[in-house]
Design a protein around this motif. Structure first.
Motif, PDB file in Angstrom:
ATOM      1  N   PHE A   1       0.832  -1.205   0.000  1.00 18.53           N
ATOM      2  CA  PHE A   1       0.000   0.000   0.000  1.00 18.53           C
ATOM      3  C   PHE A   1       0.868   1.256   0.000  1.00 18.53           C
ATOM      4  CE2 PHE A   1      -1.895   3.368   2.659  1.00 18.53           C
ATOM      5  CZ  PHE A   1      -2.927   3.751   1.817  1.00 18.53           C
ATOM      6  N   PHE A   2       1.886   1.282   0.876  1.00 15.45           N
ATOM      7  CA  PHE A   2       2.757   2.458   0.919  1.00 15.45           C
ATOM      8  C   PHE A   2       3.464   2.658  -0.419  1.00 15.45           C
ATOM      9  CE2 PHE A   2       2.518   2.677   5.604  1.00 15.45           C
ATOM     10  CZ  PHE A   2       2.501   4.049   5.758  1.00 15.45           C
ATOM     11  N   LYS A   3       3.910   1.574  -1.037  1.00 12.92           N
ATOM     12  CA  LYS A   3       4.584   1.696  -2.341  1.00 12.92           C
ATOM     13  C   LYS A   3       3.662   2.269  -3.400  1.00 12.92           C
ATOM     14  CE  LYS A   3       8.109  -1.919  -1.928  1.00 12.92           C
ATOM     15  NZ  LYS A   3       8.581  -3.234  -2.441  1.00 12.92           N
ATOM     16  N   SER A   4       2.356   1.973  -3.264  1.00 12.57           N
ATOM     17  CA  SER A   4       1.392   2.499  -4.239  1.00 12.57           C
ATOM     18  C   SER A   4       1.116   3.978  -4.037  1.00 12.57           C
ATOM     19  CB  SER A   4       0.071   1.719  -4.141  1.00 12.57           C
ATOM     20  OG  SER A   4      -0.639   2.055  -2.952  1.00 12.57           O
ATOM     21  N   GLN A   5       1.487   4.507  -2.872  1.00  9.34           N
ATOM     22  CA  GLN A   5       1.205   5.904  -2.555  1.00  9.34           C
ATOM     23  C   GLN A   5       2.320   6.862  -2.966  1.00  9.34           C
ATOM     24  OE1 GLN A   5      -1.913   6.900  -1.057  1.00  9.34           O
ATOM     25  NE2 GLN A   5      -2.250   4.804  -1.789  1.00  9.34           N
ATOM     26  N   ALA A   6       3.549   6.363  -3.038  1.00 10.97           N
ATOM     27  CA  ALA A   6       4.680   7.246  -3.360  1.00 10.97           C
ATOM     28  C   ALA A   6       5.817   6.430  -3.959  1.00 10.97           C
ATOM     29  CB  ALA A   6       5.151   7.977  -2.101  1.00 10.97           C
ATOM     30  N   ASP A   7       6.629   7.094  -4.784  1.00  9.60           N
ATOM     31  CA  ASP A   7       7.742   6.411  -5.447  1.00  9.60           C
ATOM     32  C   ASP A   7       8.991   6.357  -4.584  1.00  9.60           C
ATOM     33  OD1 ASP A   7       6.193   6.038  -7.729  1.00  9.60           O
ATOM     34  OD2 ASP A   7       6.806   7.983  -8.573  1.00  9.60           O
ATOM     35  N   ASP A   8       9.054   7.218  -3.550  1.00  6.92           N
ATOM     36  CA  ASP A   8      10.296   7.320  -2.784  1.00  6.92           C
ATOM     37  C   ASP A   8      10.267   6.500  -1.489  1.00  6.92           C
ATOM     38  OD1 ASP A   8       8.397   8.847  -1.506  1.00  6.92           O
ATOM     39  OD2 ASP A   8       9.697  10.603  -1.203  1.00  6.92           O
ATOM     40  N   ILE A   9       9.359   5.537  -1.392  1.00  4.34           N
ATOM     41  CA  ILE A   9       9.282   4.698  -0.206  1.00  4.34           C
ATOM     42  C   ILE A   9      10.465   3.726  -0.192  1.00  4.34           C
ATOM     43  CG2 ILE A   9       7.935   2.954   1.028  1.00  4.34           C
ATOM     44  CD1 ILE A   9       6.679   5.714   1.083  1.00  4.34           C
ATOM     45  N   GLN A  10      11.117   3.631   0.947  1.00  3.50           N
ATOM     46  CA  GLN A  10      12.231   2.706   1.102  1.00  3.50           C
ATOM     47  C   GLN A  10      11.836   1.616   2.106  1.00  3.50           C
ATOM     48  OE1 GLN A  10      15.800   4.529   2.613  1.00  3.50           O
ATOM     49  NE2 GLN A  10      16.993   2.628   2.544  1.00  3.50           N
ATOM     50  N   ILE A  11      12.068   0.373   1.764  1.00  2.67           N
ATOM     51  CA  ILE A  11      11.718  -0.731   2.641  1.00  2.67           C
ATOM     52  C   ILE A  11      13.001  -1.344   3.209  1.00  2.67           C
ATOM     53  CG2 ILE A  11      10.496  -2.930   2.866  1.00  2.67           C
ATOM     54  CD1 ILE A  11       8.731  -0.480   2.153  1.00  2.67           C
ATOM     55  N   ILE A  12      13.055  -1.476   4.524  1.00  2.00           N
ATOM     56  CA  ILE A  12      14.201  -2.051   5.216  1.00  2.00           C
ATOM     57  C   ILE A  12      13.811  -3.435   5.724  1.00  2.00           C
ATOM     58  CG2 ILE A  12      15.908  -1.701   7.045  1.00  2.00           C
ATOM     59  CD1 ILE A  12      15.845   0.520   4.900  1.00  2.00           C
ATOM     60  N   ASN A  13      14.684  -4.421   5.496  1.00  5.20           N
ATOM     61  CA  ASN A  13      14.421  -5.801   5.951  1.00  5.20           C
ATOM     62  C   ASN A  13      13.082  -6.316   5.416  1.00  5.20           C
ATOM     63  OD1 ASN A  13      16.821  -5.823   7.480  1.00  5.20           O
ATOM     64  ND2 ASN A  13      15.771  -4.961   9.286  1.00  5.20           N
ATOM     65  N   GLY A  14      12.770  -5.965   4.183  1.00  3.78           N
ATOM     66  CA  GLY A  14      11.480  -6.345   3.623  1.00  3.78           C
ATOM     67  C   GLY A  14      11.286  -7.839   3.519  1.00  3.78           C
ATOM     68  N   GLU A  15      12.393  -8.585   3.394  1.00  8.83           N
ATOM     69  CA  GLU A  15      12.290 -10.033   3.278  1.00  8.83           C
ATOM     70  C   GLU A  15      11.750 -10.681   4.550  1.00  8.83           C
ATOM     71  OE1 GLU A  15      16.185  -9.102   5.174  1.00  8.83           O
ATOM     72  OE2 GLU A  15      15.043  -8.306   3.475  1.00  8.83           O
ATOM     73  N   ARG A  16      11.762  -9.937   5.640  1.00  3.61           N
ATOM     74  CA  ARG A  16      11.273 -10.478   6.909  1.00  3.61           C
ATOM     75  C   ARG A  16       9.792 -10.182   7.142  1.00  3.61           C
ATOM     76  NH1 ARG A  16      16.386  -8.651  10.794  1.00  3.61           N
ATOM     77  NH2 ARG A  16      18.018  -9.641   9.506  1.00  3.61           N
TER      78      ARG A  16
END
Length: 520
Positions: A13-28
């Motif tokens: 959802f956050f990625k759909s709201q903005a292009d500059d979203i950074q995800i940390i440890n997303g694999e978890r």
């Protein structure tokens, strides 16, 4: 209310709201369920998505939240922790977006009336709430929700509020609780800070009301200029469908233009005590020691009204409340019943000695516009009385209030008692210096006394009144019904103004009786 939401879905959802979203440890993130969102580490339970907000935020707060069970975080920066993180560019903008998604847009099923203005938000919101409550009682329906500077009610819990308008995630949680308990109507105070700092972003309101505007909350930690303050207030029109406007305020033309320019505003309703052409016009005002009577003219109808609260400015507040109620399809008879019983604790509370020689007026007035209205009402109630006033000003905010209140006080009385009013970390005598400078500009010969102890200042005003033997109105302004005073970051308990003046009146009556006994 959503019991849980998949963390991967939140990230998407956050990625759909903005292009500059950074995800940390997303694999978890796989398989993690989020059952709660909060920015307060004290509220964290296992399964919480923790929001890192505030200029003073420390990584230790996040570590503490993780130890309590937080499974991920949202922040403006990445932290060296093991849980997934969602890094955004603006945490204040992100909070309402997250809350709206998590709680599934709860405002869509609650008809909200939002009220803003420099003065009168709490009183007007209280009037609306009392009308809606009366209507709910008559229809055997759930009581309305209420969000204000005095208390919040979400359909389940009534609690003392800490902010005029809650932070976004708290606000959305309250609205979701209302929805889940079949509360279909709510009244909300909307502060300039809430509008400026995104607390109400995304919240649709059926009705928005703009009461008035004057310079206030101007300080380095609030609004740098009046223009910033005014612009923030005007943002309320972005949220409404119907706008209710008080024509009797300064800057009305600008307020009207802003409402007209808002594409979502479908209808504009006006109220006034001055313009018979307003949609809701009040005249033939009379009053006694406890109530006001007036006539409301609306759409060809003539409605007699009794308001159980004094102060002619409260007639405007009652008109706004009535207009909001009518937009909620509430009968005039219900509005009449509610306003005739209405209360507004700590606002234009009048206490008199039995012989009428001393009148105390307790009011929350704490800025220029409220001081002007307060003095006007006091003079109207007892035109022949001398007037004395006891007041101070809060520390650490709205510094422009101090000389402004001094000006108004100096123009209306020579007898002024400066005292403490939530000085917090500021030196109370510095605050008094700034108020007195405003007094001296307009009244160099004013008799200004200073006393740090608030009850001591009230007592001194009482003693001085007794010494003159003249009929006198003593105004005690700023604290109303509050039972604490903020000193160096702590809320210290003290005797509320209204309780203390009642003690003085009881003492006055007792000593009078003793004098009669002695004479016998």
């Amino acid at each position: 209310m959503s019991d849980s939401m998949n963390l991967e879905a939140i990230i998407a959802f956050f990625k759909s709201q903005a292009d500059d979203i950074q995800i940390i440890n997303g694999e978890r993130a796989a398989g993690i369920e989020v059952g709660q969102i909060t920015f307060d580490s004290r509220e964290v339970v296992p399964g919480t998505l923790f929001v890192c907000k505030g200029l003073a935020f420390k990584e230790a707060y996040l570590v503490d939240a993780i130890e309590k069970g937080a499974v991920a975080y949202v922040s403006e920066q990445a932290f060296q922790v093991d849980v997934p993180g969602i890094v955004v560019s603006n945490i204040r903008q992100a909070m309402p977006i997250l809350a709206n998604e998590f709680y599934q847009a709860p405002w869509q099923t609650v008809s909200i009336s939002g009220i803003t203005g420099t003065k009168g938000k709490t009183t007007t919101a209280g009037f609306v709430n009392q009308i809606l409550s009366q209507d709910s009682h008559e229809k055997n329906a759930p009581q309305p929700g209420f969000i204000s500077s005095t208390f919040n009610y979400d359909g389940v819990t009534k609690e003392v509020s800490s902010l005029t308008t809650p932070e976004a995630m708290d606000l959305y949680r309250m609205l979701a609780t209302m929805r889940d308990h079949n509360v279909t109507r709510a009244t909300m105070e909307v502060s300039s800070q809430a509008l400026k700092y995104n607390r109400v972003d995304g919240v649709g309101m059926d009705i928005v009301a703009f009461l008035n505007i004057s310079p206030d909350h101007i300080s380095p930690v609030e609004h740098p200029t009046f223009e910033d303050y005014f612009h923030s207030k005007l943002r309320i029109f972005e949220h409404g469908r119907v706008a209710v406007l008080n024509e009797d305020t300064d800057h009305f033309d600008e307020i009207l233009a802003a409402a007209q320019a808002a594409t979502n505003i479908e209808k504009i309703v006006t109220v006034s005590r001055k313009n018979p052409g307003a949609d809701y016009f009040a005249n033939q005002l009379t009053f006694n020691d406890s109530q006001q009577n007036f006539i409301v003219h609306n759409a060809g109808e003539v409605i007699p009204m009794t308001l159980n609260v004094l102060g002619h400015f409260n007639v405007n507040n009652a008109l706004v409340a009535a207009a909001i109620a009518r937009e909620n399809n509430i009968a005039w008879s219900t509005i009449q019943t509610a306003l005739a019983q209405a209360t507004s604790e700590g606002r234009m509370d009048v206490y008199k000695t039995s012989d009428g020689n001393i009148t105390f007026v307790i009011d929350f007035a704490h800025n220029k516009i409220s001081f002007e209205e307060l003095f006007s009402s006091v003079k109207e109630m007892a035109p022949d009385n001398d007037i004395r006033i006891v007041f101070g000003s809060a520390g650490g905010k709205a510094e422009n209030r101090r000389p402004d209140m001094g000006h108004v006080a100096g123009l209306n009385t020579d007898e002024i008692y400066l005292t403490s009013d939530d000085p917090n970390f500021e030196d109370p005598y510095k605050i008094m210096d700034e108020i007195e400078a405003g007094i001296r500009e307009v009244n160099p010969n004013a008799n200004v006394r200073r006393q740090m102890d608030r009850t001591g200042a009230i007592y001194t005003a009482y003693q001085d009144t007794m010494a003159t033997g003249k009929a006198t109105t003593i105004i005690v302004a700023g604290k109303g019904s509050e039972a604490t005073i903020k000193i160096k970051g702590r809320n210290e308990v003290y005797v509320p103004d209204y309780e203390y003046v009642q003690q003085l009146i009881a003492f006055y009556e007792f000593t009078g009786k003793m004098d009669i006994i002695k004479k016998k």
